[in-house]
Structure formats: structure tokens, C-alpha cells
Write a protein that holds these residues in place. Structure first.
Motif, PDB file in Angstrom:
ATOM      1  N   ARG A 261       0.825  -1.201   0.000  1.00 35.33           N
ATOM      2  CA  ARG A 261       0.000   0.000   0.000  1.00 35.33           C
ATOM      3  C   ARG A 261       0.865   1.259   0.000  1.00 35.33           C
ATOM      4  O   ARG A 261       0.544   2.246  -0.658  1.00 35.33           O
ATOM      5  CB  ARG A 261      -0.925   0.006   1.222  1.00 35.33           C
ATOM      6  CG  ARG A 261      -2.077  -0.963   1.111  1.00 35.33           C
ATOM      7  CD  ARG A 261      -3.000  -0.848   2.329  1.00 35.33           C
ATOM      8  NE  ARG A 261      -4.049  -1.829   2.238  1.00 35.33           N
ATOM      9  CZ  ARG A 261      -5.122  -1.725   1.463  1.00 35.33           C
ATOM     10  NH1 ARG A 261      -5.250  -0.645   0.701  1.00 35.33           N
ATOM     11  NH2 ARG A 261      -6.031  -2.663   1.428  1.00 35.33           N
ATOM     12  N   GLN A 262       1.952   1.215   0.755  1.00 34.78           N
ATOM     13  CA  GLN A 262       2.863   2.356   0.757  1.00 34.78           C
ATOM     14  C   GLN A 262       3.451   2.578  -0.628  1.00 34.78           C
ATOM     15  O   GLN A 262       3.519   3.713  -1.110  1.00 34.78           O
ATOM     16  CB  GLN A 262       3.974   2.128   1.781  1.00 34.78           C
ATOM     17  CG  GLN A 262       3.519   2.150   3.230  1.00 34.78           C
ATOM     18  CD  GLN A 262       4.635   1.770   4.193  1.00 34.78           C
ATOM     19  OE1 GLN A 262       5.730   1.391   3.778  1.00 34.78           O
ATOM     20  NE2 GLN A 262       4.354   1.881   5.496  1.00 34.78           N
ATOM     21  N   LEU A 263       3.874   1.485  -1.268  1.00 40.19           N
ATOM     22  CA  LEU A 263       4.465   1.598  -2.602  1.00 40.19           C
ATOM     23  C   LEU A 263       3.444   2.063  -3.630  1.00 40.19           C
ATOM     24  O   LEU A 263       3.756   2.839  -4.542  1.00 40.19           O
ATOM     25  CB  LEU A 263       5.046   0.256  -3.039  1.00 40.19           C
ATOM     26  CG  LEU A 263       6.292  -0.233  -2.298  1.00 40.19           C
ATOM     27  CD1 LEU A 263       6.651  -1.646  -2.749  1.00 40.19           C
ATOM     28  CD2 LEU A 263       7.472   0.699  -2.559  1.00 40.19           C
ATOM     29  N   ALA A 264       2.213   1.570  -3.491  1.00 42.71           N
ATOM     30  CA  ALA A 264       1.179   1.887  -4.475  1.00 42.71           C
ATOM     31  C   ALA A 264       0.530   3.239  -4.221  1.00 42.71           C
ATOM     32  O   ALA A 264      -0.130   3.791  -5.106  1.00 42.71           O
ATOM     33  CB  ALA A 264       0.117   0.793  -4.469  1.00 42.71           C
ATOM     34  N   GLY A 265       0.711   3.768  -3.012  1.00 46.89           N
ATOM     35  CA  GLY A 265       0.097   5.040  -2.679  1.00 46.89           C
ATOM     36  C   GLY A 265      -1.406   4.960  -2.550  1.00 46.89           C
ATOM     37  O   GLY A 265      -2.121   5.888  -2.948  1.00 46.89           O
ATOM     38  N   VAL A 266      -1.901   3.839  -2.006  1.00 43.31           N
ATOM     39  CA  VAL A 266      -3.346   3.664  -1.850  1.00 43.31           C
ATOM     40  C   VAL A 266      -3.671   3.473  -0.376  1.00 43.31           C
ATOM     41  O   VAL A 266      -2.837   3.015   0.409  1.00 43.31           O
ATOM     42  CB  VAL A 266      -3.858   2.449  -2.663  1.00 43.31           C
ATOM     43  CG1 VAL A 266      -3.591   2.646  -4.134  1.00 43.31           C
ATOM     44  CG2 VAL A 266      -3.231   1.152  -2.168  1.00 43.31           C
ATOM     45  N   THR A 267      -4.903   3.832  -0.025  1.00 43.12           N
ATOM     46  CA  THR A 267      -5.358   3.664   1.352  1.00 43.12           C
ATOM     47  C   THR A 267      -6.571   2.764   1.456  1.00 43.12           C
ATOM     48  O   THR A 267      -6.777   2.101   2.462  1.00 43.12           O
ATOM     49  CB  THR A 267      -5.709   5.024   1.976  1.00 43.12           C
ATOM     50  OG1 THR A 267      -6.688   5.679   1.150  1.00 43.12           O
ATOM     51  CG2 THR A 267      -4.465   5.898   2.076  1.00 43.12           C
ATOM     52  N   SER A 268      -7.404   2.720   0.400  1.00 43.83           N
ATOM     53  CA  SER A 268      -8.609   1.889   0.439  1.00 43.83           C
ATOM     54  C   SER A 268      -8.279   0.492  -0.060  1.00 43.83           C
ATOM     55  O   SER A 268      -7.342   0.300  -0.836  1.00 43.83           O
ATOM     56  CB  SER A 268      -9.697   2.494  -0.441  1.00 43.83           C
ATOM     57  OG  SER A 268      -9.233   2.621  -1.781  1.00 43.83           O
TER      58      SER A 268
END
Length: 303
Positions: A261-268
Motif C-alpha cells: 500500500r505504501q508503494l502503491a500510494g493507496v489507502t482503500s
């Protein structure tokens, strides 16, 4: 291929899976027909070698478990030997259809095409998150059904996640490689033993073997399978107080998802049910007797 020996057959199948994973990853960004053709060629050759590989693995397990002894053991080895000869012929036919010229063309053109593709690690992290969610859902189903087929589906899903990480996320490959191989090894053993069990049952029925031999053999297979299942759950669940666990991480799935998630820049969540599928909360009263959250109560699969 050194007479289609165990090692070369295994290595070729691993290489084909890696090629297939690369083709799948790049085809999302560059839907050129060559990627689809590469995937198809890998799949066809993998299928052509599958029966031989399965038979070789079965022979290894029979010897490891000591099932080759006695009249029934000799009959089992004879049956596997006949299957191996048949599978070897099928593998030779598949390799005969292997187009070296076509693969040489791909080895020149596809790397050049891949270099022109612009993709950040975030893109592949999002792909990995989807694969991870699929694997967690397969694990949830296995935990619920305790079925042998469900364990097989989890093995395939984990393998697809592993090869994507190894192909496109080199830093995560280095950090997670050992854990991924350990999990894949345990699930591979479970699958191999399930296949062996089916073959042994067929042979025992055909030979009208006595109940003592049947019970002894199936008992050995089940104990080995139980050990593989136990190894999987011990590996997937992080030890309490472990530095690698991190805040809120109970399983390797949690830790991997957090980093992706950190690498992808997503939260949901990437897909429904992906965030906590690997480890349901365990009531306090049950935690002492069950140190591995969410694992099946019975280690053996459904018969």
C-alpha cells in the motif's frame, strides 16, 4: 535435458512460470500480441511436462515415506514406473514441438519492447495487491472448508503473487523471498501428498490390499500432510513481539499488504475482503489453545 531428469524438468518449469509471469505483467501495460503468444507457449509446455513432474515427485515421496517396501510397495513403484514412462513420452512430444527459432526471436524483441514500457513500482505494487487479495481469499476459503481442492487453489494464488513480486519488485523479492519460498514449499508438500493419497487409494483398490497396509500407508501420508499444514500456519502467522511484525500486523499478509500500500500510494482496499481475510479475531478464551489465529481446527483436509 539430461534424459528428462528430475532437476532439469523442475528448473525448466520454474523458468516457464517466470516467463509467463513477465508476459502477464507487461501485457497489462503493453497489450501486444507477442506477450499473449509467449503466455500461451509457456502454458502449453508446462502442461506437456506436468504429468512427468508429478510422477517424479510421487516417486520421491514414496521413498521418503517408506511406502516402496513389501509386495504392495513393489506394485506401487511398478505402477509409478509405468506412468513415468508414459509421461516421459508425452514430455518428449511437447519438447519436440518447442520452437527454438520462435523463442530466439522473442528473446531479442521482447526485452527491447519491455525497455520501452514506462511503469513505476507503484503500478506493479497495485498488481501485487490484487494478487495478494486473491491469495488471502483463497486462504480464507481453505480455512473455512478445510478441503484439499481449496488448498490447491491457495497454492496457485500464492505462486502467482510470488512470481509477480519476484519479477517486478526486486526490493520486496529480497525482503520477502525466504518467507514466500517457505510458504510455497509447505503448500507444495500438501498438494503433492494429496495427489499421492489419490494414487495410493487407486492402487490399493486395484490390488485388493489388506486393511493393515491401507491404514499404515494412509496414516504416513496424513501425518506428513499434517506436518506441512502446521509448517504453513507457523510461517504465515507472525510471532507476538516480533520486530518484523510491525504495528497491527498479525500475519505475513498484513505486513506485505502494508508495504505494498505504501508503494502503491493507496489507502482503500484493492478488493472486498482483502484487508483482514487471513486472520479473523480470536476470542480471548480461545487464544491460549489456538496460538495461530484463523487456522483450521483440523489439520487434515476433508476426505
Amino acid at each position: 535435458m539430461d534424459g528428462l531428469a528430475v532437476g532439469p524438468v523442475h528448473d525448466l518449469r520454474v523458468a516457464l512460470r517466470r516467463c509467463r509471469s513477465l508476459a502477464e505483467g507487461f501485457s497489462v501495460l503493453n497489450p501486444h500480441p507477442k506477450w499473449r503468444r509467449l503466455r500461451k507457449a509457456c502454458k502449453e509446455l508446462l502442461l506437456g511436462l506436468a504429468e512427468l513432474r508429478d510422477t517424479q515427485v510421487m516417486e520421491e515421496w514414496v521413498r521418503r515415506l517408506g511406502l516402496e517396501k513389501g509386495l504392495a510397495g513393489a506394485a506401487l513403484m511398478s505402477s509409478l514406473d509405468a506412468e513415468r514412462r508414459h509421461a516421459r513420452r508425452a514430455a518428449h512430444r511437447s519438447l519436440k514441438n518447442f520452437s527454438g527459432k520462435r523463442w530466439k526471436r522473442w528473446s531479442r524483441s521482447l526485452p527491447e519492447r519491455a525497455e520501452r514500457i514506462s511503469a513505476s513500482p507503484a503500478h506493479f505494487a497495485r498488481l501485487a495487491l490484487r494478487r495478494l487479495a486473491q491469495a488471502r481469499e483463497r486462504e480464507r476459503h481453505w480455512r473455512k472448508s478445510q478441503g484439499r481442492q481449496a488448498a490447491h487453489h491457495l497454492r496457485i494464488a500464492l505462486k502467482r503473487f510470488r512470481y509477480l513480486v519476484e519479477s517486478f519488485l526486486p526490493e520486496q523479492k529480497t525482503a520477502w523471498g525466504l518467507d514466500l519460498r517457505r510458504l510455497q514449499g509447505s503448500l507444495g508438500d500438501i498438494h503433492d501428498l494429496d495427489v499421492l493419497r489419490q494414487r495410493v487409494l487407486r492402487m490399493l483398490r486395484a490390488q485388493a490390499a489388506d486393511s493393515q497396509t491401507r491404514g499404515r500407508w494412509l496414516g504416513k501420508i496424513e501425518r506428513a500432510r499434517n506436518q506441512a499444514v502446521e509448517s504453513y500456519w507457523q510461517a504465515i502467522v507472525l510471532k507476538s513481539g516480533s520486530r518484523s511484525a510491525g504495528a497491527g500486523s498479525r500475519t505475513l499478509w498484513d505486513r506485505w499488504e502494508k508495504k505494498l500500500r505504501q508503494l502503491a500510494g493507496v489507502t482503500s482496499p484493492i478488493s472486498e475482503g482483502s484487508s483482514r481475510s487471513a486472520a479473523k479475531p480470536v476470542p480471548p478464551a480461545a487464544r491460549k489453545s489456538s496460538p495461530y489465529p484463523g487456522r483450521p481446527r483440523r489439520l487434515s483436509g476433508a476426505r
